[in-house]
Design a protein around this motif. Structure first.
Motif, PDB file in Angstrom:
ATOM      1  N   ASN A  19       5.530  -0.574   1.724  1.00 58.23           N
ATOM      2  CA  ASN A  19       4.853   0.663   2.071  1.00 58.23           C
ATOM      3  C   ASN A  19       5.890   1.774   2.138  1.00 58.23           C
ATOM      4  OD1 ASN A  19       1.797   0.457   2.749  1.00 58.23           O
ATOM      5  ND2 ASN A  19       2.639  -1.426   3.628  1.00 58.23           N
ATOM      6  N   GLU A  20       5.582   2.846   2.845  1.00 56.84           N
ATOM      7  CA  GLU A  20       6.500   3.973   2.952  1.00 56.84           C
ATOM      8  C   GLU A  20       6.752   4.329   4.415  1.00 56.84           C
ATOM      9  OE1 GLU A  20       4.699   7.008   0.562  1.00 56.84           O
ATOM     10  OE2 GLU A  20       4.892   5.862  -1.297  1.00 56.84           O
ATOM     11  N   PHE A  21       6.736   3.309   5.279  1.00 57.66           N
ATOM     12  CA  PHE A  21       7.016   3.543   6.685  1.00 57.66           C
ATOM     13  C   PHE A  21       8.471   3.969   6.861  1.00 57.66           C
ATOM     14  CE2 PHE A  21       3.493   0.397   7.110  1.00 57.66           C
ATOM     15  CZ  PHE A  21       2.605   1.231   7.782  1.00 57.66           C
ATOM     16  N   LYS A  22       8.714   4.818   7.845  1.00 54.49           N
ATOM     17  CA  LYS A  22      10.082   5.274   8.113  1.00 54.49           C
ATOM     18  C   LYS A  22      10.294   5.364   9.621  1.00 54.49           C
ATOM     19  CE  LYS A  22       8.728  10.129   7.531  1.00 54.49           C
ATOM     20  NZ  LYS A  22       8.972  11.376   6.774  1.00 54.49           N
ATOM     21  N   GLY A  23      11.525   5.667  10.006  1.00 52.59           N
ATOM     22  CA  GLY A  23      11.848   5.781  11.415  1.00 52.59           C
ATOM     23  C   GLY A  23      12.307   4.467  12.008  1.00 52.59           C
ATOM     24  N   ASN A  59       0.848  -1.177   0.000  1.00 49.48           N
ATOM     25  CA  ASN A  59       0.000   0.000   0.000  1.00 49.48           C
ATOM     26  C   ASN A  59       0.887   1.233   0.000  1.00 49.48           C
ATOM     27  OD1 ASN A  59      -3.050  -0.574   0.264  1.00 49.48           O
ATOM     28  ND2 ASN A  59      -2.167  -2.053   1.709  1.00 49.48           N
ATOM     29  N   TYR A  60       0.339   2.360   0.415  1.00 49.38           N
ATOM     30  CA  TYR A  60       1.101   3.606   0.499  1.00 49.38           C
ATOM     31  C   TYR A  60       1.048   4.178   1.909  1.00 49.38           C
ATOM     32  CZ  TYR A  60       1.083   3.348  -4.584  1.00 49.38           C
ATOM     33  OH  TYR A  60       1.249   2.935  -5.881  1.00 49.38           O
ATOM     34  N   PHE A  61       0.908   3.314   2.902  1.00 53.87           N
ATOM     35  CA  PHE A  61       0.932   3.779   4.288  1.00 53.87           C
ATOM     36  C   PHE A  61       2.294   4.415   4.583  1.00 53.87           C
ATOM     37  CE2 PHE A  61      -2.295   0.289   4.900  1.00 53.87           C
ATOM     38  CZ  PHE A  61      -3.362   1.149   5.187  1.00 53.87           C
ATOM     39  N   ASN A  62       2.283   5.462   5.420  1.00 55.63           N
ATOM     40  CA  ASN A  62       3.526   6.166   5.715  1.00 55.63           C
ATOM     41  C   ASN A  62       3.586   6.540   7.187  1.00 55.63           C
ATOM     42  OD1 ASN A  62       1.933   8.584   5.938  1.00 55.63           O
ATOM     43  ND2 ASN A  62       2.004   8.763   3.706  1.00 55.63           N
ATOM     44  N   GLY A  63       4.564   7.364   7.540  1.00 54.68           N
ATOM     45  CA  GLY A  63       4.783   7.689   8.939  1.00 54.68           C
ATOM     46  C   GLY A  63       5.493   6.551   9.643  1.00 54.68           C
ATOM     47  N   SER A  64       5.375   6.509  10.934  1.00 52.15           N
ATOM     48  CA  SER A  64       6.026   5.456  11.714  1.00 52.15           C
ATOM     49  C   SER A  64       5.028   4.352  12.048  1.00 52.15           C
ATOM     50  CB  SER A  64       6.628   6.036  12.992  1.00 52.15           C
ATOM     51  OG  SER A  64       5.611   6.666  13.767  1.00 52.15           O
ATOM     52  N   ILE A  65       5.569   3.174  12.305  1.00 49.65           N
ATOM     53  CA  ILE A  65       4.730   2.068  12.776  1.00 49.65           C
ATOM     54  C   ILE A  65       4.334   2.384  14.218  1.00 49.65           C
ATOM     55  CG2 ILE A  65       4.659  -0.400  13.263  1.00 49.65           C
ATOM     56  CD1 ILE A  65       6.769  -0.772  11.076  1.00 49.65           C
ATOM     57  N   PRO A  66       3.046   2.430  14.561  1.00 47.17           N
ATOM     58  CA  PRO A  66       2.639   2.889  15.896  1.00 47.17           C
ATOM     59  C   PRO A  66       3.082   1.930  17.005  1.00 47.17           C
ATOM     60  CG  PRO A  66       0.741   2.062  14.683  1.00 47.17           C
ATOM     61  CD  PRO A  66       1.881   2.107  13.712  1.00 47.17           C
ATOM     62  N   GLU A  67       3.455   2.504  18.145  1.00 42.09           N
ATOM     63  CA  GLU A  67       3.826   1.707  19.315  1.00 42.09           C
ATOM     64  C   GLU A  67       2.679   0.803  19.755  1.00 42.09           C
ATOM     65  OE1 GLU A  67       6.339   1.122  21.365  1.00 42.09           O
ATOM     66  OE2 GLU A  67       7.883   2.431  20.523  1.00 42.09           O
ATOM     67  N   ARG A 109      11.221   2.391   4.490  1.00 43.66           N
ATOM     68  CA  ARG A 109      12.369   3.276   4.734  1.00 43.66           C
ATOM     69  C   ARG A 109      12.704   3.277   6.223  1.00 43.66           C
ATOM     70  NH1 ARG A 109      11.105   8.909   2.435  1.00 43.66           N
ATOM     71  NH2 ARG A 109       8.941   8.345   2.866  1.00 43.66           N
ATOM     72  N   LEU A 110      12.574   2.123   6.837  1.00 43.29           N
ATOM     73  CA  LEU A 110      12.889   1.976   8.251  1.00 43.29           C
ATOM     74  C   LEU A 110      14.396   2.060   8.459  1.00 43.29           C
ATOM     75  CD1 LEU A 110      10.386  -0.933   8.885  1.00 43.29           C
ATOM     76  CD2 LEU A 110      10.125   1.435   9.653  1.00 43.29           C
ATOM     77  N   GLU A 111      14.798   2.550   9.620  1.00 48.86           N
ATOM     78  CA  GLU A 111      16.219   2.811   9.843  1.00 48.86           C
ATOM     79  C   GLU A 111      16.620   2.395  11.254  1.00 48.86           C
ATOM     80  OE1 GLU A 111      15.966   7.507  11.076  1.00 48.86           O
ATOM     81  OE2 GLU A 111      15.886   6.983   8.936  1.00 48.86           O
ATOM     82  N   GLY A 112      17.896   2.625  11.555  1.00 48.90           N
ATOM     83  CA  GLY A 112      18.419   2.296  12.874  1.00 48.90           C
ATOM     84  C   GLY A 112      18.962   0.883  12.936  1.00 48.90           C
ATOM     85  N   LEU A 113      19.209   0.427  14.146  1.00 50.10           N
ATOM     86  CA  LEU A 113      19.782  -0.897  14.383  1.00 50.10           C
ATOM     87  C   LEU A 113      18.684  -1.951  14.483  1.00 50.10           C
ATOM     88  CD1 LEU A 113      22.257   0.086  17.254  1.00 50.10           C
ATOM     89  CD2 LEU A 113      22.717   0.112  14.793  1.00 50.10           C
ATOM     90  N   ILE A 114      19.080  -3.214  14.261  1.00 47.31           N
ATOM     91  CA  ILE A 114      18.189  -4.304  14.676  1.00 47.31           C
ATOM     92  C   ILE A 114      18.301  -4.383  16.197  1.00 47.31           C
ATOM     93  CG2 ILE A 114      17.729  -6.769  14.628  1.00 47.31           C
ATOM     94  CD1 ILE A 114      18.801  -6.971  11.902  1.00 47.31           C
ATOM     95  N   PRO A 115      17.225  -4.115  16.926  1.00 46.73           N
ATOM     96  CA  PRO A 115      17.335  -4.102  18.392  1.00 46.73           C
ATOM     97  C   PRO A 115      17.606  -5.486  18.957  1.00 46.73           C
ATOM     98  CG  PRO A 115      15.076  -3.667  17.670  1.00 46.73           C
ATOM     99  CD  PRO A 115      15.900  -3.774  16.439  1.00 46.73           C
ATOM    100  N   LYS A 116      18.244  -5.518  20.140  1.00 47.31           N
ATOM    101  CA  LYS A 116      18.564  -6.799  20.772  1.00 47.31           C
ATOM    102  C   LYS A 116      17.312  -7.584  21.125  1.00 47.31           C
ATOM    103  CE  LYS A 116      23.013  -5.293  22.661  1.00 47.31           C
ATOM    104  NZ  LYS A 116      23.804  -5.052  23.892  1.00 47.31           N
ATOM    105  N   SER A 142      14.409  -6.819   4.454  1.00 51.10           N
ATOM    106  CA  SER A 142      15.167  -6.362   3.287  1.00 51.10           C
ATOM    107  C   SER A 142      14.668  -5.026   2.758  1.00 51.10           C
ATOM    108  CB  SER A 142      15.095  -7.408   2.179  1.00 51.10           C
ATOM    109  OG  SER A 142      13.776  -7.521   1.681  1.00 51.10           O
ATOM    110  N   ASN A 143      15.544  -4.358   2.010  1.00 50.19           N
ATOM    111  CA  ASN A 143      15.232  -3.120   1.296  1.00 50.19           C
ATOM    112  C   ASN A 143      14.703  -2.037   2.229  1.00 50.19           C
ATOM    113  OD1 ASN A 143      14.828  -5.487  -0.802  1.00 50.19           O
ATOM    114  ND2 ASN A 143      15.339  -3.646  -1.969  1.00 50.19           N
ATOM    115  N   ASN A 144      15.486  -1.798   3.274  1.00 50.50           N
ATOM    116  CA  ASN A 144      15.244  -0.687   4.181  1.00 50.50           C
ATOM    117  C   ASN A 144      16.544   0.085   4.345  1.00 50.50           C
ATOM    118  OD1 ASN A 144      12.411  -0.573   5.532  1.00 50.50           O
ATOM    119  ND2 ASN A 144      12.864  -2.771   5.463  1.00 50.50           N
ATOM    120  N   GLU A 145      16.659   0.827   5.445  1.00 53.22           N
ATOM    121  CA  GLU A 145      17.870   1.606   5.705  1.00 53.22           C
ATOM    122  C   GLU A 145      18.460   1.233   7.064  1.00 53.22           C
ATOM    123  OE1 GLU A 145      16.724   5.702   5.167  1.00 53.22           O
ATOM    124  OE2 GLU A 145      15.843   5.281   3.200  1.00 53.22           O
TER     125      GLU A 145
END
Length: 641
Positions: free
Chosen positions: A212-216, A188-196, A237-244, A258-261
């Motif tokens: 989609n176009e999720f980021k953060g 889809n074209y959902f965006n913003g962050s994945i909600p807590e 477009r998710l980013e950061g580390l893979i958390p422990k 795959s195919n993120n940041e």
């Protein structure tokens, strides 16, 4: 065969399942007479016709049944289960209002790939659908923000909204659907962050928000979803580390990032996911080593880590993953050696990809017999030669074969069945000469892609290639072939990509190339062709890119109309002997993005209509053409840049 009208007379019927029955035509409105019906399934009545131009796989499925109005559904007051998947509802503009009038007891509603008209509402003032346990609206290209009315179904366990055009953010109130077991918002074209609030869905076993176009950053609350068996976050477009905390999800069988940041190190805690069968972290920015804890993943069948910045040596513990089928390690910065120990227990391996941007060497003994039979082997920039690897001759089921930039200068033995089933052969960037092509000449007429660029071929065009009429792609650029291109090239009527750039071909361009009506990419750049461009090129109606630059062609500029070549985006005629004025017909190419006429003998003025090349203004230079890989477009890319 149509659904019989008399079905509507079965007044006491409670269960009707006509799925997978090859019924066709209009669904009779008389089914609305079945007032006691509780279960109605008309799904999966379709025929399959593959079209390679379809981007979406499900576009190959064509509905046999259709409904032009769904008002009759409202008479089925006891209906609990409705599945109309693959029924064409494109003319049923009342589908949404009719669905909303269904019985409040309906628990299962499946409308997968129904060509729904785009009149779904974001929310409803009056909502009957409040008892749904399973809702599937996938693959309908619905265009709206997240449908808030879905949240009224507190008992919803299965929600599938993938393959639509939903956009905007996911509401925090998604966390109220605490009964959810499956949540699919993919494609889809959902965006913003994945909600807590997603972390409140403690029963969730499958979460798919891919494409989609999720980021953060990943919400930390996902680490509490300990019932997850599938987590797919790829193509965002998710980013950061893979958390422990990823190590908390010990029931995961699929982890797709795959195919993120994403960046940083792969955490050691990945080794706690001992139920994993599929791990895909490709096309990110991960660095450092693959942790040795990867050797704990004894159930792993697919491991994809390609296209990252991983470095160091490839851990030998991978060789102990006895269930592994697909192993992709390409496009990283590996160093050291690849030895037999990396493959010692990989008896089920069918696909292997290894390449390195650094210094990696294949160090395998001459007499080694691998424990597997590969179907796909893709090796690039791995020092393998000069001898052809003897162990490869034991592989008799190869479909895709790439040994690119591997320092091979040896002859490929012709008595082996290595390439007997190959559809792709890529021996680019080695040190092979034409006498060593005999093994390819013995390939069956099923070869689709042949790439031989950047070798030291120095003969005339190999005539046996004209007999491989299954060819879709033929790339022999950057060699020293000479002589004329043969007329028998016209036999290759399936050819779409043809590249002979940077050779020493001479003579006239053969007229027979104009009979290759499927051709989309034609690159004759930097040879010694003379004479005129064949008028038969006007027949190449699928052509997207034409490069004849740096030859000795002498002619007026081609006066072809855009009606002849409606898809042409790139036309490169530079550095020849074209003469005369610029024909105004060049203004009529609707898709032209690059036109290079430099270094010719053109006179006169530039036609004012050149200012109307709309595609040059709006075009985004999206590579060369959808589906083009690194084989194609080298010179055209230079012109673009």
């Amino acid at each position: 065969m149509r659904i019989p009208q008399f079905f509507g007379s079965f007044k006491d019927l409670t269960y009707l399942n006509l799925s997978h029955s090859n019924f066709e035509g209009l669904v009779p409105n008389h089914l609305g007479n079945l007032s006691k019906l509780q279960y109605l399934d008309l799904s999966n009545n379709y025929y399959y016709h593959e079209n390679i131009e379809y981007i979406d796989y499900y576009d190959n499925f064509h509905s046999l049944l259709s409904i032009d109005s769904m008002r009759w559904l409202s008479r089925l007051s006891m209906l609990e289960h409705l599945d109309l998947s693959f029924v064409n509802l494109s003319r049923a503009t009342d589908w949404f209002s009719s669905i909303n009038m269904l019985s409040k007891s309906i628990s299962v509603l499946r409308l997968f790939s129904c060509h729904l008209s785009n009149n779904i509402l974001h929310h409803l003032p009056l909502m009957n659908l409040m008892s749904l346990v399973s809702l599937d609206l996938s693959k309908n290209r619905l265009n709206s923000s997240f449908p808030l009315w879905v949240l009224n179904n507190s008992g919803l366990a299965h929600l599938h909204l993938g393959g639509n055009h939903f956009d905007g953010s996911i509401p925090d109130s998604i966390g109220t659907l605490t009964s959810l077991v499956e949540l699919d918002l993919s494609d889809n074209y959902f965006n913003g962050s994945i909600p807590e609030s997603i972390g409140r869905l403690k029963s969730l076993s499958s979460l798919d928000v891919s494409f989609n176009e999720f980021k953060g950053l990943l919400p930390e609350s996902i680490g509490s979803l300990t019932s997850l068996t599938k987590l797919s976050l790829r193509y965002n477009r998710l980013e950061g580390l893979i958390p422990k905390w990823i190590g908390n999800l010990t029931t995961l069988s699929e982890l797709q990032l795959s195919n993120n940041e994403f960046e940083g190190l792969i955490p050691e805690s990945i080794g706690y996911l001992t139920s994993l069968t599929n791990l895909d972290i490709s096309v990110n920015n991960f660095q450092g080593l693959i942790p040795h804890s990867i050797g704990n993943l004894s159930e792993l069948q697919n491991l994809f880590v390609e296209n990252n910045q991983l470095s160091g040596s490839i851990p030998e513990c991978i060789g102990g993953l006895s269930n592994l089928k697909w192993l992709y390690l390409g496009s990283n910065s590996w160093e050291g050696f690849v030895t037999e120990r990396h493959f010692v227990n990989l008896t089920m391996l069918i696909a292997l990809e290894i390449s390195s941007k650094s210094n990696l060497t294949l160090n395998i003994g001459y007499n080694w017999v691998p424990p597997f039979q590969l179907r796909y082997i893709y090796v690039e920039s791995l020092k393998t030669g000069p001898e052809f690897p003897h162990w490869l001759l034991t592989q008799t089921h190869i479909v895709g074969f790439r040994m690119k930039n591997t320092s091979i200068s040896d002859t490929i033995p012709t008595d082996a069945s290595l390439l007997s089933q190959a559809g792709l052969v890529d021996l680019s960037s080695n040190d092979i000469n034409v006498e060593q092509l005999s093994s390819i000449a013995s390939c069956p007429n099923g070869l689709i892609t042949l790439a031989l660029s950047n070798n030291r071929f120095s003969s005339e065009f190999p005539l046996f290639l004209c007999n491989i009429t299954s060819l879709d792609t033929l790339v022999i650029s950057n060699n020293n072939f000479s002589g004329e291109l043969p007329h028998c090239l016209g036999n290759l009527n399936r050819l779409r990509y043809f590249d002979v750039m940077n050779n020493s071909f001479s003579g006239v361009v053969p007229v027979s190339l104009g009979s290759l009506v499927n051709l989309t990419y034609l690159n004759l750049h930097k040879n010694m062709f003379q004479g005129k461009l064949p008028m038969s090129f006007q027949n190449l109606k699928e052509l997207v890119a034409l490069d004849v630059g740096k030859n000795n062609l002498s002619d007026i500029l081609p006066p072809w109309s855009g009606k002849n070549l409606p898809h042409l985006k790139y036309m490169i005629l530079r550095s020849n002997n074209f003469f005369g004025e610029i024909p105004t017909q060049l203004c009529h190419y609707p898709s032209i993005q690059l036109l290079n006429l430099a270094h010719n003998n053109i006179r006169g003025s530039i036609p004012p209509c050149f200012g109307k090349f709309r595609a040059m203004i709006t075009g985004d230079n999206d590579g060369i053409y959808p589906g083009f890989s690194s084989y194609y477009g080298q010179m055209i890319r230079k012109d673009i840049s």
